[in-house]
Design a protein around this motif. Sequence first.
Motif, PDB file in Angstrom:
ATOM      1  N   HIS A 175      55.403  48.304  33.611  1.00  0.00           N
ATOM      2  CA  HIS A 175      54.006  48.274  33.171  1.00  0.00           C
ATOM      3  C   HIS A 175      53.725  49.571  32.399  1.00  0.00           C
ATOM      4  CE1 HIS A 175      52.795  49.961  37.466  1.00  0.00           C
ATOM      5  NE2 HIS A 175      53.866  50.551  36.962  1.00  0.00           N
ATOM      6  N   GLN A 180      49.756  56.732  32.561  1.00  0.00           N
ATOM      7  CA  GLN A 180      48.622  57.408  33.222  1.00  0.00           C
ATOM      8  C   GLN A 180      49.081  58.765  33.757  1.00  0.00           C
ATOM      9  OE1 GLN A 180      46.697  55.395  36.483  1.00  0.00           O
ATOM     10  NE2 GLN A 180      46.749  53.387  35.501  1.00  0.00           N
ATOM     11  N   ARG A 201      60.007  42.799  32.455  1.00  0.00           N
ATOM     12  CA  ARG A 201      60.167  42.235  33.800  1.00  0.00           C
ATOM     13  C   ARG A 201      61.070  41.010  33.698  1.00  0.00           C
ATOM     14  NH1 ARG A 201      53.920  42.238  36.033  1.00  0.00           N
ATOM     15  NH2 ARG A 201      53.502  44.336  35.295  1.00  0.00           N
ATOM     16  N   THR A 207      53.957  31.457  29.608  1.00  0.00           N
ATOM     17  CA  THR A 207      53.017  32.587  29.552  1.00  0.00           C
ATOM     18  C   THR A 207      53.627  33.887  30.064  1.00  0.00           C
ATOM     19  OG1 THR A 207      52.113  31.887  31.679  1.00  0.00           O
ATOM     20  CG2 THR A 207      50.887  31.201  29.720  1.00  0.00           C
ATOM     21  N   HIS A 208      54.946  33.871  30.354  1.00  0.00           N
ATOM     22  CA  HIS A 208      55.640  35.090  30.796  1.00  0.00           C
ATOM     23  C   HIS A 208      56.939  35.239  30.018  1.00  0.00           C
ATOM     24  CE1 HIS A 208      53.170  34.058  34.305  1.00  0.00           C
ATOM     25  NE2 HIS A 208      53.168  35.335  34.576  1.00  0.00           N
ATOM     26  N   GLU A 216      47.355  50.120  28.423  1.00  0.00           N
ATOM     27  CA  GLU A 216      46.778  50.810  29.569  1.00  0.00           C
ATOM     28  C   GLU A 216      45.541  51.544  29.079  1.00  0.00           C
ATOM     29  OE1 GLU A 216      48.589  50.359  32.178  1.00  0.00           O
ATOM     30  OE2 GLU A 216      47.609  51.615  33.685  1.00  0.00           O
ATOM     31  N   PHE A 255      45.895  46.634  43.775  1.00  0.00           N
ATOM     32  CA  PHE A 255      46.964  47.379  43.120  1.00  0.00           C
ATOM     33  C   PHE A 255      47.101  48.678  43.903  1.00  0.00           C
ATOM     34  CE2 PHE A 255      45.103  44.878  39.644  1.00  0.00           C
ATOM     35  CZ  PHE A 255      46.228  44.217  39.176  1.00  0.00           C
ATOM     36  N   PHE A 257      47.746  51.514  42.966  1.00  0.00           N
ATOM     37  CA  PHE A 257      47.296  52.724  42.252  1.00  0.00           C
ATOM     38  C   PHE A 257      45.794  52.745  41.988  1.00  0.00           C
ATOM     39  CE2 PHE A 257      48.193  49.758  38.813  1.00  0.00           C
ATOM     40  CZ  PHE A 257      49.395  49.177  39.243  1.00  0.00           C
ATOM     41  N   GLU A 290      43.158  35.033  33.372  1.00  0.00           N
ATOM     42  CA  GLU A 290      43.380  36.432  33.756  1.00  0.00           C
ATOM     43  C   GLU A 290      43.960  37.217  32.581  1.00  0.00           C
ATOM     44  OE1 GLU A 290      46.241  37.067  36.991  1.00  0.00           O
ATOM     45  OE2 GLU A 290      46.827  38.825  35.822  1.00  0.00           O
ATOM     46  N   GLY A 292      44.082  40.898  32.811  1.00  0.00           N
ATOM     47  CA  GLY A 292      44.657  42.160  33.244  1.00  0.00           C
ATOM     48  C   GLY A 292      44.150  42.601  34.592  1.00  0.00           C
ATOM     49  N   GLY A 295      40.786  49.022  38.049  1.00  0.00           N
ATOM     50  CA  GLY A 295      40.173  49.536  39.268  1.00  0.00           C
ATOM     51  C   GLY A 295      39.877  51.012  39.142  1.00  0.00           C
ATOM     52  N   ALA A 316      41.020  52.871  35.599  1.00  0.00           N
ATOM     53  CA  ALA A 316      42.169  52.523  34.764  1.00  0.00           C
ATOM     54  C   ALA A 316      42.231  51.013  34.660  1.00  0.00           C
ATOM     55  CB  ALA A 316      43.459  53.061  35.377  1.00  0.00           C
ATOM     56  N   PHE A 317      42.817  50.550  33.566  1.00  0.00           N
ATOM     57  CA  PHE A 317      43.039  49.107  33.432  1.00  0.00           C
ATOM     58  C   PHE A 317      44.337  48.873  32.677  1.00  0.00           C
ATOM     59  CE2 PHE A 317      40.278  50.453  29.924  1.00  0.00           C
ATOM     60  CZ  PHE A 317      40.972  50.032  28.817  1.00  0.00           C
ATOM     61  N   GLY A 318      44.899  47.697  32.862  1.00  0.00           N
ATOM     62  CA  GLY A 318      46.106  47.308  32.133  1.00  0.00           C
ATOM     63  C   GLY A 318      45.958  45.866  31.699  1.00  0.00           C
ATOM     64  N   ARG A 323      48.799  38.119  25.765  1.00  0.00           N
ATOM     65  CA  ARG A 323      47.835  37.124  26.241  1.00  0.00           C
ATOM     66  C   ARG A 323      46.552  37.179  25.418  1.00  0.00           C
ATOM     67  NH1 ARG A 323      48.538  36.496  32.146  1.00  0.00           N
ATOM     68  NH2 ARG A 323      50.734  35.925  32.307  1.00  0.00           N
ATOM     69  N   LEU A 334      54.012  31.759  24.542  1.00  0.00           N
ATOM     70  CA  LEU A 334      54.315  33.180  24.373  1.00  0.00           C
ATOM     71  C   LEU A 334      55.745  33.411  23.888  1.00  0.00           C
ATOM     72  CD1 LEU A 334      53.376  36.058  24.689  1.00  0.00           C
ATOM     73  CD2 LEU A 334      53.846  35.925  27.121  1.00  0.00           C
TER      74      LEU A 334
HETATM   75  C1  FA5 Z   1      49.881  45.522  36.092  1.00  0.00           C
HETATM   76  O1  FA5 Z   1      50.900  45.561  35.388  1.00  0.00           O
HETATM   77  C2  FA5 Z   1      49.070  46.767  36.380  1.00  0.00           C
HETATM   78  N1  FA5 Z   1      49.811  47.929  35.968  1.00  0.00           N
HETATM   79  C3  FA5 Z   1      47.726  46.661  35.677  1.00  0.00           C
HETATM   80  C4  FA5 Z   1      46.754  47.723  36.094  1.00  0.00           C
HETATM   81  C5  FA5 Z   1      46.641  48.900  35.357  1.00  0.00           C
HETATM   82  C6  FA5 Z   1      45.986  47.558  37.242  1.00  0.00           C
HETATM   83  C7  FA5 Z   1      45.742  49.907  35.740  1.00  0.00           C
HETATM   84  C8  FA5 Z   1      45.104  48.556  37.637  1.00  0.00           C
HETATM   85  C9  FA5 Z   1      44.993  49.703  36.890  1.00  0.00           C
HETATM   86  P1  FA5 Z   1      49.907  42.915  36.333  1.00  0.00           P
HETATM   87  O2  FA5 Z   1      51.278  42.801  36.848  1.00  0.00           O
HETATM   88  O3  FA5 Z   1      48.884  41.990  36.873  1.00  0.00           O
HETATM   89  O4  FA5 Z   1      49.333  44.370  36.554  1.00  0.00           O
HETATM   90  O5  FA5 Z   1      49.954  42.746  34.738  1.00  0.00           O
HETATM   91  C10 FA5 Z   1      48.815  42.960  33.939  1.00  0.00           C
HETATM   92  C11 FA5 Z   1      48.733  41.902  32.835  1.00  0.00           C
HETATM   93  O6  FA5 Z   1      49.941  41.867  32.073  1.00  0.00           O
HETATM   94  C12 FA5 Z   1      48.595  40.478  33.360  1.00  0.00           C
HETATM   95  O7  FA5 Z   1      47.252  40.202  33.666  1.00  0.00           O
HETATM   96  C13 FA5 Z   1      49.075  39.671  32.183  1.00  0.00           C
HETATM   97  O8  FA5 Z   1      48.056  39.580  31.187  1.00  0.00           O
HETATM   98  C14 FA5 Z   1      50.179  40.536  31.640  1.00  0.00           C
HETATM   99  N2  FA5 Z   1      51.500  40.075  32.095  1.00  0.00           N
HETATM  100  C15 FA5 Z   1      52.076  40.265  33.303  1.00  0.00           C
HETATM  101  N3  FA5 Z   1      53.315  39.754  33.341  1.00  0.00           N
HETATM  102  C16 FA5 Z   1      53.535  39.208  32.106  1.00  0.00           C
HETATM  103  C17 FA5 Z   1      54.643  38.551  31.485  1.00  0.00           C
HETATM  104  N4  FA5 Z   1      55.815  38.369  32.104  1.00  0.00           N
HETATM  105  N5  FA5 Z   1      54.502  38.125  30.195  1.00  0.00           N
HETATM  106  C18 FA5 Z   1      53.338  38.354  29.533  1.00  0.00           C
HETATM  107  N6  FA5 Z   1      52.276  38.993  30.052  1.00  0.00           N
HETATM  108  C19 FA5 Z   1      52.366  39.419  31.321  1.00  0.00           C
END
Ligand code: FA5
Length: 366
Positions: A175, A180, A201, A207-208, A216, A255, A257, A290, A292, A295, A316-318, A323, A334
């Motif tokens: 991520h 940060q 990942r 969608t993945h 971020e 999360f 963090f 969804e 991101g 928090g 922070a947000f991600g 998407r 995707l």
């Molecule tokens: C995170 O990666 C956290 N680091 C986000 C965060 C940042 C939370 C700061 C709090 C504070 P998550 O695993 O849910 O969270 O991924 C965030 C977003 O990345 C998802 O909502 C989605 O839009 C995108 N995402 C996740 N996995 C994939 C994937 N394999 N392919 C495409 N988009 C993805």
Amino acid sequence: MTDITSRTEAALAAIAAASSLDALEAERLETLGKKGWVSLELKTLGGMSPEERTAAAPAIQSARARIAEALEAKKAALEAAALEEQLARETVDLTLPAVAAPKGSVHPVSQVMDELAEIFADLGFAVATGPEIEDDWHNFTALNMDETHPARAMHDTFYFPDKTTDGKDILLRTHTSPVQVRAMIQQGAPIRVIAPGRVYRSDSDATHTPMFHQVEGMVIDKGIHLGHLKWTLETFFKAFFEREDIVLRLRPSYFPFTEPSVEVDVGYSNEGGRRVVGGHGDAPGHAWMELGGSGMMNPRVLAAGGLDPAEWQGFAFGLGIDRIAMLKYGMNDLRAFFDGDPRWLQHYGFSPFDQPTLSAGVGARA
Ligand code: FA5
């Protein structure tokens, strides 16, 4: 005998004088061709007595060998000359414009990254970066996920076989959140940054994808609260999707963090098989998607970044860039983003002149 000798000399002279491959071929047919005189002479050997044959054969065989050799040498010389002549005649003008070649285009992910940077720059955010090959401390430990933390398992991490000199695992960042930590250590507080980039990942469906993009966002200052986060995301999405009817749902989540943590969903409807952002996700014909996670920054993460949590607060947000690009520009798979198919790029790509600016509209197409 004399006849053969003189005819051979005449043939060799004609071969030497041949000025083209066609003339040479005519001479070959005349001598060694099926009905050429040398071939006919060779045939007569069959009807001779052994004594006659012993007497006549050497002259004919030698004539055949000399003529064949001369033909071959002349053919090579004529071909080399023809090539030289062609090289001298033909030229390629590399300065000419490539008229027929398809035009290059800017990938939607690059375009969306420029759009993000433009909108957040207007809100006072700078762009921060970090390495895609990260260590375990920045990607996990400093973000309140120590070695035994179960959230590590959720990230389907790609690890390298090597370790850093001080024994940390090396991985492809899962991520953009490690930025940060890097930004806090480098710049201290107060700080307002976004960090767009690639993340990895082991994950794949419509969608993945195993490599995707996140942005971020991090704000640290005094008196920062969840209201600032909601306003920032709402303002961003309204500018990004260029519509006022954006409804966000902040869904309680977890999360390591952030504390509290919320997942960010946006309302959309299906119009003609295309997802169109806008409206309340619970309204008829609408749903939530969804985009991101976010928090308030966990005090432990502020401390890992060298800041005093009693003094500073942050959010922070991600967000998944791919998407939000899909949602804005109407792609539904995707995986096609990373196939490199020129037809897809021709359709969804942007002109390099189509620079996103707030004044001209961040989504304007030329
Ligand atoms: C995170 O990666 C956290 N680091 C986000 C965060 C940042 C939370 C700061 C709090 C504070 P998550 O695993 O849910 O969270 O991924 C965030 C977003 O990345 C998802 O909502 C989605 O839009 C995108 N995402 C996740 N996995 C994939 C994937 N394999 N392919 C495409 N988009 C993805």
